[in-house]
Scaffold this motif. Structure first.
Motif, PDB file in Angstrom:
ATOM      1  N   GLU A   1       2.062   1.622  -3.380  1.00 40.57           N
ATOM      2  CA  GLU A   1       0.962   2.071  -4.243  1.00 40.57           C
ATOM      3  C   GLU A   1       0.832   3.581  -4.193  1.00 40.57           C
ATOM      4  OE1 GLU A   1      -0.859   0.103  -6.196  1.00 40.57           O
ATOM      5  OE2 GLU A   1      -2.016   1.821  -6.887  1.00 40.57           O
ATOM      6  N   HIS A   2       0.936   4.089  -2.990  1.00 40.17           N
ATOM      7  CA  HIS A   2       0.838   5.544  -2.800  1.00 40.17           C
ATOM      8  C   HIS A   2       1.904   6.251  -3.630  1.00 40.17           C
ATOM      9  CE1 HIS A   2      -0.617   8.951  -0.422  1.00 40.17           C
ATOM     10  NE2 HIS A   2       0.641   9.405  -0.493  1.00 40.17           N
TER      11      HIS A   2
ATOM     12  N   CYS B   1       0.639  10.507 -11.331  1.00 39.83           N
ATOM     13  CA  CYS B   1      -0.051  11.797 -11.282  1.00 39.83           C
ATOM     14  C   CYS B   1       0.797  12.894 -11.882  1.00 39.83           C
ATOM     15  CB  CYS B   1      -0.335  12.084  -9.802  1.00 39.83           C
ATOM     16  SG  CYS B   1      -1.400  13.435  -9.551  1.00 39.83           S
TER      17      CYS B   1
ATOM     18  N   PRO C   1     -10.266   4.837  -4.279  1.00 38.95           N
ATOM     19  CA  PRO C   1     -10.693   3.846  -3.285  1.00 38.95           C
ATOM     20  C   PRO C   1     -11.934   4.242  -2.513  1.00 38.95           C
ATOM     21  CG  PRO C   1      -8.380   4.359  -3.025  1.00 38.95           C
ATOM     22  CD  PRO C   1      -8.926   5.341  -3.981  1.00 38.95           C
ATOM     23  N   TYR C   2     -12.159   5.546  -2.394  1.00 42.69           N
ATOM     24  CA  TYR C   2     -13.265   5.985  -1.550  1.00 42.69           C
ATOM     25  C   TYR C   2     -14.522   6.275  -2.347  1.00 42.69           C
ATOM     26  CZ  TYR C   2      -9.381   6.584   1.581  1.00 42.69           C
ATOM     27  OH  TYR C   2      -8.276   6.357   2.333  1.00 42.69           O
TER      28      TYR C   2
ATOM     29  N   MET D   1       0.815  -1.232   0.000  1.00 48.55           N
ATOM     30  CA  MET D   1       0.000   0.000   0.000  1.00 48.55           C
ATOM     31  C   MET D   1       0.828   1.251   0.000  1.00 48.55           C
ATOM     32  SD  MET D   1      -3.073  -0.577  -0.430  1.00 48.55           S
ATOM     33  CE  MET D   1      -3.572  -2.177  -0.867  1.00 48.55           C
ATOM     34  N   ALA D   2       1.908   1.172   0.698  1.00 49.78           N
ATOM     35  CA  ALA D   2       2.791   2.341   0.695  1.00 49.78           C
ATOM     36  C   ALA D   2       3.380   2.534  -0.705  1.00 49.78           C
ATOM     37  CB  ALA D   2       3.913   2.135   1.701  1.00 49.78           C
TER      38      ALA D   2
ATOM     39  N   PHE E   1      -6.543   9.500  -6.690  1.00 51.71           N
ATOM     40  CA  PHE E   1      -6.356   9.362  -5.249  1.00 51.71           C
ATOM     41  C   PHE E   1      -7.665   9.046  -4.554  1.00 51.71           C
ATOM     42  CE2 PHE E   1      -2.113   9.834  -4.147  1.00 51.71           C
ATOM     43  CZ  PHE E   1      -1.488  10.736  -4.999  1.00 51.71           C
ATOM     44  N   ARG E   2      -8.747   9.529  -5.147  1.00 55.07           N
ATOM     45  CA  ARG E   2     -10.050   9.301  -4.522  1.00 55.07           C
ATOM     46  C   ARG E   2     -10.598   7.918  -4.788  1.00 55.07           C
ATOM     47  NH1 ARG E   2     -13.957  14.332  -5.753  1.00 55.07           N
ATOM     48  NH2 ARG E   2     -13.233  15.641  -4.037  1.00 55.07           N
TER      49      ARG E   2
ATOM     50  N   CYS F   1      -5.582  13.401 -11.315  1.00 57.41           N
ATOM     51  CA  CYS F   1      -4.812  13.079 -10.117  1.00 57.41           C
ATOM     52  C   CYS F   1      -5.752  12.899  -8.928  1.00 57.41           C
ATOM     53  CB  CYS F   1      -3.848  14.240  -9.851  1.00 57.41           C
ATOM     54  SG  CYS F   1      -2.435  13.830  -8.861  1.00 57.41           S
ATOM     55  N   GLN F   2      -6.661  13.820  -8.812  1.00 54.95           N
ATOM     56  CA  GLN F   2      -7.576  13.764  -7.681  1.00 54.95           C
ATOM     57  C   GLN F   2      -8.447  12.518  -7.760  1.00 54.95           C
ATOM     58  OE1 GLN F   2      -9.201  17.515  -5.854  1.00 54.95           O
ATOM     59  NE2 GLN F   2     -10.982  16.722  -6.982  1.00 54.95           N
TER      60      GLN F   2
ATOM     61  N   LYS G   1       1.189   6.076  -7.299  1.00 56.45           N
ATOM     62  CA  LYS G   1       0.118   7.002  -7.690  1.00 56.45           C
ATOM     63  C   LYS G   1       0.682   8.385  -7.918  1.00 56.45           C
ATOM     64  CE  LYS G   1      -4.116   5.134  -5.812  1.00 56.45           C
ATOM     65  NZ  LYS G   1      -5.153   5.204  -4.802  1.00 56.45           N
ATOM     66  N   TRP G   2       1.507   8.803  -6.981  1.00 58.12           N
ATOM     67  CA  TRP G   2       2.080  10.129  -7.146  1.00 58.12           C
ATOM     68  C   TRP G   2       2.865  10.234  -8.437  1.00 58.12           C
ATOM     69  CZ3 TRP G   2       0.774  14.552  -5.707  1.00 58.12           C
ATOM     70  CH2 TRP G   2       0.241  14.788  -4.444  1.00 58.12           C
TER      71      TRP G   2
END
Lengths: 767, 75
Positions: free
Chosen positions: B4-5, B12, B64-65, B1-2, B61-62, B57-58, B8-9
């Motif tokens: 992944e973060h 982006c 998953p939610y 997960m880290a 990041f969004r 980008c947004q 993503k950046w």
């Protein structure tokens, strides 16, 4: 490249602004109050835009309620403003109306759906109704047929039963009927049929000793069969006799009638002929007479023919009747005898009548013959005379009696001369005739005598025959009667004898039986008692000895077995415990093979070994199977590696601490980064015993977790990390799963080792 | 997960950069061809590019939610 572009933009902006300033200055030259007007213009423009924006938002809020709600939530004091401008926020009425509409629609559609399925079941019902209807009808037909069949069968059965049942009662008469023909069989049957007889061996029949008594039912059946056959035969015979009798009676009656008619016709004819011959009537009457005569002759001939044919028929019928009678006599069935006798009598009568009538007719015929001859002769003579007269006097007509004045003297003379000549001739003939008369009469008498004798002989013969026949018939009748009487008497006597015999024998047997029984029972019981007592004694002795020995041996054996078993068990248990402990140690060792970065070996083999060594312990088996799948396949990380990972992960978690489900724009990310950069928390902090709500901040949690990890408490660290929420949670998710896996495996291993230790301790024997 | 973060950046930023540059270049082209070498198409294009990149980008990041809902009819 961006900076270049920006510089370019700035340059163009400056140029533009420069141009506008120049233009402004130019404008300003025109207008002296330009500066103040420019500021006011800006202010005005600014006010306009602000008011435009507010108005726009108000209008939009009026149109879109969601927007209004959003604005009221985000901008403070907007509720007051919007409430002032538009009134209070309206409630949500739009959606339910829509929902109601939608709900209204479906019921209608559902109704349609309902209607189509109901038609289908109706059709199905109709079909099934139609099918059961023909089925029912066919079933009814079948049932009717079956009922009919059943009823037919029942009637057959009933009739058969009735026939069978009725047999024993009239056995006497049947036996009597058959007795005459098959005496031996009859005797056996009658003997066996006696319902009171138990075991009957009559010596009267003279049959061999071991003649097995036929069962009553068989005999009854046979008798019944015989009776049936007899009845059938009798019925057929009687039927045939009746038929033939009827036909022959008819024929004879007809014949008799025909003969009588012929007789009458003959009589009439002769009478008429006589009349015609003798009477001297005038010509017209004569002609009518001759005509009548002709008709009478015709009648006579026809009636004669009819009579002949009838006679033939009657004879035929009588012959057939005779043949039938002979046949039925040949069958030798007693019951038909009276019928045969009656038929014979009838036949005889008919024959007699027929003969009488025939004889009458014959006599009449002979008379008629005589008269006919006479008439012929007369006619001939007349004709001859006519011829002579006509030859003499051709011109004169036939009826010469009527002539008186027509003849001439010559004619008359001639006629007289002729007549004289004729007279002379006739006188001569007469003399001749007188001479020959006697001879003729003698001859005729002789003939007549002969014929009379013949006729007499014939008549005598027939009469004799008739008388003989009658005598025979009477004899037969008497014989039959006598036979019956004798038979009945014989039967009664036999029955009496048989009954007496059976009674006597029965009594004797009973008495004997009882005596013998009593004797035998006595002897038997005494002997049995003796044997019993002796036998019991011996067996008791033997049993006692044997049980004593057996008990001793058994007790010893039991003791030995127990001792051995307990030893074996104990050893077995110890071995197993040892094995289990070894396998658990192996498992622990594999756990330790994890290096800094890579996971340990896969635990599958070790787990298999543990399972193999604890087959009988459910607890250990359950534990062994509780090892997580991933640890078996891939192995687990060590605590050290997890700790190392934690730190890298911690910084990342700090950086995204502000991001959760709702706040997750890029701006939030930026803020979160700034927060992480600016916020300083202690590296490690001891976690309190109870977590309060303010402790659930990400930074605090991370410092608690770090402290726990430093002090080797992976479990608590995992628990604390589990409290993170949002993006931070997502980021540390895989670390958490790894930590869980490690913790699980370690827990299971520790439990297993504890269990193994306990078992081992339990089974080791103190020296 | 880290990881992944981090990924993503990277995605982006790369994406935003590409879009911005593309926007600028399209703006330059348009400015040169149709708008007499004014600056506003360039700034417009760069703005477009930046905006698109930011939005992507947004969303990334969004993702998953984000909850994807569907209207379920009563039947």
């Amino acid at each position: 490249m961006l900076r270049v572009c920006l510089r370019g933009v700035k340059a163009t902006a400056r140029k533009n602004s420069g141009r506008t300033r120049l233009t402004n200055l130019q404008h300003n030259r025109g207008y002296t109050a330009g500066e103040s007007s420019g500021a006011s213009r800006v202010v005005v423009a600014g006010l306009l835009t602000v008011s435009g924006g507010v108005g726009g938002t108000i209008l939009y809020a009026k149109w879109d309620h969601k927007f209004r709600a959003a604005v009221e939530k985000n901008v403070p004091y907007s509720e007051w403003l919007l409430g002032l401008a538009l009134g209070p926020a309206p409630q949500d009425t739009g959606l339910p109306i829509k929902k109601r509409m939608e709900s209204l629609q479906p019921p209608s559609m559902m109704e349609k759906q309902m209607r189509t399925p109901t038609t289908k079941p109706e059709k199905k019902l109709k079909e099934t109704a139609e099918h059961p209807a023909p089925d029912a009808s066919s079933a009814l037909v079948q049932s009717a047929q079956s009922i009919q069949e059943a009823s037919a069968e029942a009637t057959q059965i009933i009739s058969a039963i009735s026939e069978v049942q009725s047999v024993p009662a009239p056995c006497d008469t049947e036996a009597a009927a058959t007795g005459r023909e098959d005496c031996k069989e009859c005797n056996d049957h009658t003997v066996a049929m006696e319902p009171t007889a138990v075991l009957q061996k009559t010596d009267s029949a003279g049959t061999a000793e071991p003649l097995t008594e036929r069962p009553v039912e068989e005999v009854a059946a046979r008798l019944a069969q015989q009776d049936q056959e007899e009845n059938n035969v009798v019925a057929s015979v009687s039927a045939s006799l009746e038929d033939s009798l009827a036909s022959s009676a008819q024929a004879t009656l007809q014949a008799i009638g025909a003969q009588e008619a012929a007789l009458q016709a003959i009589g009439q004819h002769t009478h008429k002929l006589k009349e015609a011959m003798e009477a001297e009537a005038p010509s017209e009457e004569k002609s009518t007479q001759w005509k009548d005569l002709e008709t009478a002759l015709a009648d006579r001939t026809t009636s004669m023919n009819v009579a002949k044919t009838a006679l033939l028929k009657a004879n035929e019928a009588l012959d057939s009747l005779k043949s039938v009678i002979d046949k039925s006599k040949g069958l030798k069935v007693a019951a038909a005898r009276p019928l045969i006798l009656a038929a014979e009598e009838n036949l005889h009568k008919m024959v007699v009548d027929l003969d009488k009538v025939v004889s009458k007719v014959q006599s009449a015929e002979s008379e008629a013959k005589i008269v006919a001859q006479y008439s012929e002769l007369v006619n001939e003579a007349k004709q001859q005379f006519h011829r002579e007269v006509s030859s003499l006097t051709p011109e004169i007509q036939a009826n010469w009696k009527g002539l008186t004045g027509k003849l001439s003297t010559d004619d008359l003379n001639a006629l007289i001369a002729h007549a004289h000549r004729r007279i002379d001739q006739l006188n001569r003939e007469l003399a001749e005739q007188r001479v020959r008369e006697q001879i003729h009469i003698d001859a005729a008498l002789e003939q007549q005598k002969l014929e009379d004798q013949k006729a007499l002989e014939k008549a005598v013969g027939t009469a004799l025959q008739h008388v003989k026949e009658e005598a025979r018939l009477e004899q037969e009748k008497k014989l039959a009667e006598l036979r019956e009487v004798i038979e009945a008497e014989m039967r009664t006597q036999l029955r009496r004898q048989a009954a007496a015999h059976t009674d006597h024998v029965r009594d004797v047997l009973k008495v004997q039986e009882q005596e013998l029984k009593a004797e035998a029972e006595q002897v038997l019981s005494s002997k049995m008692l003796e044997q019993e007592t002796r036998y019991r004694q011996l067996t008791q002795e033997q049993l006692d000895n044997f049980t004593l020995d057996m008990n001793a041996a058994y007790a010893r054996l039991k003791g030995v077995e127990e001792a051995i078993d307990s030893h074996v068990e104990a050893e077995e248990e110890a071995r197993k415990a040892h094995q289990l402990w070894l396998s658990v140690e192996a498992l622990n060792y594999t756990l330790k093979t994890a290096s800094a970065e890579s996971p340990s070996m896969p635990l599958e083999d070790a787990a298999e070994a543990v399972r193999a060594s604890c087959v009988d312990s459910d607890f250990a088996l359950a534990l062994a199977s509780a090892l997580p799948e991933k640890s078996l396949k891939r192995g687990v990380y060590s605590e050290a590696s997890l700790r190392a990972r934690f730190y890298s992960m911690r910084s990342l978690a700090r950086r995204v601490a502000l991001i959760d489900e709702s706040h997750n724009t890029l701006y939030q990310y930026f803020l979160s980064y700034i927060q992480a950069a600016l916020l300083f928390e202690s590296q490690q902090e001891a976690p309190p015993t109870q977590l309060h709500s303010e402790d659930l901040d990400a930074f605090k949690l991370l410092s608690y977790a770090s402290y726990c990890l430093e002090h080797g408490d992976l479990e608590l660290a995992a628990k604390l990390v589990n409290q993170l929420r949002g993006e931070a949670r997502r980021v540390v998710e895989d670390w958490l799963t790894e930590a869980r896996l490690t913790l699980e495996t370690r827990q299971v291993a520790s439990l297993l080792s504890a269990y193994a230790n306990a078992v081992g301790l339990g089974t080791t024997q103190a020296p | 997960m880290a990881a992944e973060h981090g990924r993503k950046w990277d995605r982006c930023l790369a994406d935003t950069a590409v879009k911005t540059v593309t926007g600028i270049s399209v703006g330059i082209v348009f400015s040169v061809l149709f708008f007499k070498r004014r600056t506003w198409p360039v700034s417009f294009g760069s703005g477009l590019g930046l905006g698109m990149g930011y939005s992507n980008c947004q969303h990334d990041f969004r993702s998953p939610y984000l909850i994807h809902g569907r209207v379920v009819k009563d039947q």
